[in-house]
Scaffold this motif. Sequence first.
Motif, mmCIF file in Angstrom:
data_model
loop_
_atom_site.group_PDB
_atom_site.id
_atom_site.type_symbol
_atom_site.label_atom_id
_atom_site.label_comp_id
_atom_site.label_asym_id
_atom_site.label_seq_id
_atom_site.Cartn_x
_atom_site.Cartn_y
_atom_site.Cartn_z
ATOM 1 N N THR A 113 17.542 -25.259 33.478
ATOM 2 C CA THR A 113 16.439 -26.522 33.013
ATOM 3 C C THR A 113 16.022 -26.015 34.646
ATOM 4 O O THR A 113 15.311 -27.202 34.197
ATOM 5 N N ASP A 327 16.773 -31.845 31.566
ATOM 6 C CA ASP A 327 15.649 -31.084 31.436
ATOM 7 C C ASP A 327 14.868 -31.700 32.820
ATOM 8 O O ASP A 327 14.042 -32.091 32.169
ATOM 9 N N SER A 329 11.963 -30.261 34.093
ATOM 10 C CA SER A 329 10.573 -30.199 33.684
ATOM 11 C C SER A 329 10.391 -31.046 32.958
ATOM 12 O O SER A 329 9.127 -32.466 33.043
ATOM 13 N N GLU A 330 11.127 -31.942 31.775
ATOM 14 C CA GLU A 330 10.956 -33.294 30.806
ATOM 15 C C GLU A 330 10.508 -34.494 32.354
ATOM 16 O O GLU A 330 10.223 -35.472 31.870
ATOM 17 N N ARG A 333 7.560 -34.629 33.805
ATOM 18 C CA ARG A 333 6.202 -34.507 33.075
ATOM 19 C C ARG A 333 6.186 -36.254 32.934
ATOM 20 O O ARG A 333 5.610 -36.898 32.269
ATOM 21 N N TRP A 408 4.369 -24.708 34.443
ATOM 22 C CA TRP A 408 5.599 -24.807 33.519
ATOM 23 C C TRP A 408 5.999 -26.572 33.449
ATOM 24 O O TRP A 408 6.194 -26.601 32.418
ATOM 25 N N LEU A 409 5.048 -27.359 34.307
ATOM 26 C CA LEU A 409 5.644 -28.761 33.492
ATOM 27 C C LEU A 409 5.239 -29.260 32.741
ATOM 28 O O LEU A 409 5.709 -29.842 31.468
ATOM 29 N N GLY A 413 7.491 -25.707 29.707
ATOM 30 C CA GLY A 413 9.092 -26.577 30.002
ATOM 31 C C GLY A 413 10.336 -25.359 29.930
ATOM 32 O O GLY A 413 9.257 -24.038 30.533
ATOM 33 N N ARG A 414 11.296 -25.602 29.602
ATOM 34 C CA ARG A 414 12.444 -25.059 30.255
ATOM 35 C C ARG A 414 12.429 -23.538 29.200
ATOM 36 O O ARG A 414 12.800 -22.664 29.762
ATOM 37 N N GLN A 415 11.307 -23.307 28.065
ATOM 38 C CA GLN A 415 10.224 -21.884 27.829
ATOM 39 C C GLN A 415 10.859 -20.901 28.706
ATOM 40 O O GLN A 415 10.601 -19.908 28.776
#
Length: 452
Positions: A113, A327, A329-330, A333, A408-409, A413-415
């Motif tokens: 991540t 994660d 980015s999570e 976020r 992205w954030l 996300g992680r995708q």
Amino acid sequence: MSGQQSFHFDRILLPEGWTRDVAITVRDGLVAAVEPGVAPAAGVERHAIALPGLPNLHSHAFQRGMAGLAEVNLGGDDSFWSWRETMYRFVARLTPDHLRAIAAQAYVEMLETGFTRVGEFHYLHHDIGGGVFADPAAMSLAIVEAAAETGIALTHLPVFYAHAGFGGLAPGEGQRRFVHDVDGYARLIDRLRAPLATLPDAVLGVAPHSLRAVTPDELAAVATLGDGPVHIHIAEQVKEVEDCLAWSGARPVEWLLGHAPVDARWCLVHATHMTDEEARRSAESGAVAGLCPITEANLGDGIFPADPFLAAGGVYGIGSDSNVLIDASEELRLLEYGQRLAHRRRNRLAPAGASVGDTLYRAAVAGGARALSAPAGLAVGHPADFVTLDADHPALVERDAGLLTDGWLFAAGRQAIDGVWRRGRRLVTAGRHADRARIAARYRRILGEVLA
């Protein structure tokens, strides 16, 4: 990674900001040269979008193995304190082999991540039953081995834990695997210097667990062991604040700032329940606020008082803490979304006219690096730790550089993660760690033993 490598990035986030057409030379795992505004040379490895790897400043790796086990409504006042009982039952069965397998799984997920360094706040020291291992560093060595196996950079933070509550209360049954006296803890720190020296860029710090788990004299002794970072849980729950007031007449952050030499070496983990004055003073001390939004939400802890802290120039980083969900980015976020929910306004954590995602990411890189005593960002002499994003992801196409982090954030996300490099070595490809299959298979087997 030994030897020399050459990369070219169409757009990359450098310490000075997003920059186009950048060539980076990596020598023996470190950035040797950064050249902006150049065309890609023949044969160079090319990528469209890159950012520096993110530090994860607060992790309890073993708790990844209990993720999802405490989500049953038990009735009554379900809180951190009831969650802790589930954790005690889980931790009572772990061996060094179990810990290594669980930590390696957690570190694989962190790398996937975008986390490239972890601050492991490690308090599981002793054998089942509370006896000391023949090698008192056995559990810490399992963490070191997991970091070496996965490739993540490690700031190891062995925890000093001695008491069950404020005023030096005797530890409880569930805490017997955690406890040290100061002399035993000092020996542990000395024992770990040599094995950590075998890991590239490893850092050794100290971690008095919390004001409820150490006495003032113990806190003073532990904080002077070495010159690395000092991390402490502080003001995470309302009950902790109430108990500290009953013991000392002061709130936790207030007491700490008045009785300890808190400065830029320190990381105040959570610091959720602060008055405006405490937030201002903690910011002015230079200490990093170690924020773990997913865990803080999962445990129902509360929301960090960002406004007074940031107004005073406060520095923060993020961590995955209980690892209930890993994660990067999570975490960022949710940090922003928590502030939006608390204040019922949008775009809270960036100055006027600035990208929120960009502001969050750059702050977390700088603050996390300070908290973990590591270099921040991609610059000459720093480890070549970076993340590449998939420029064809729907949330990133046709975006100006300043909006890529937002895409992205907040939208991908992680995708959107394509690759992750650590010291110039690619560990993650198409969002998947190179050794994921083997490490995950071992993790499944170990969990079968632990949860049987």
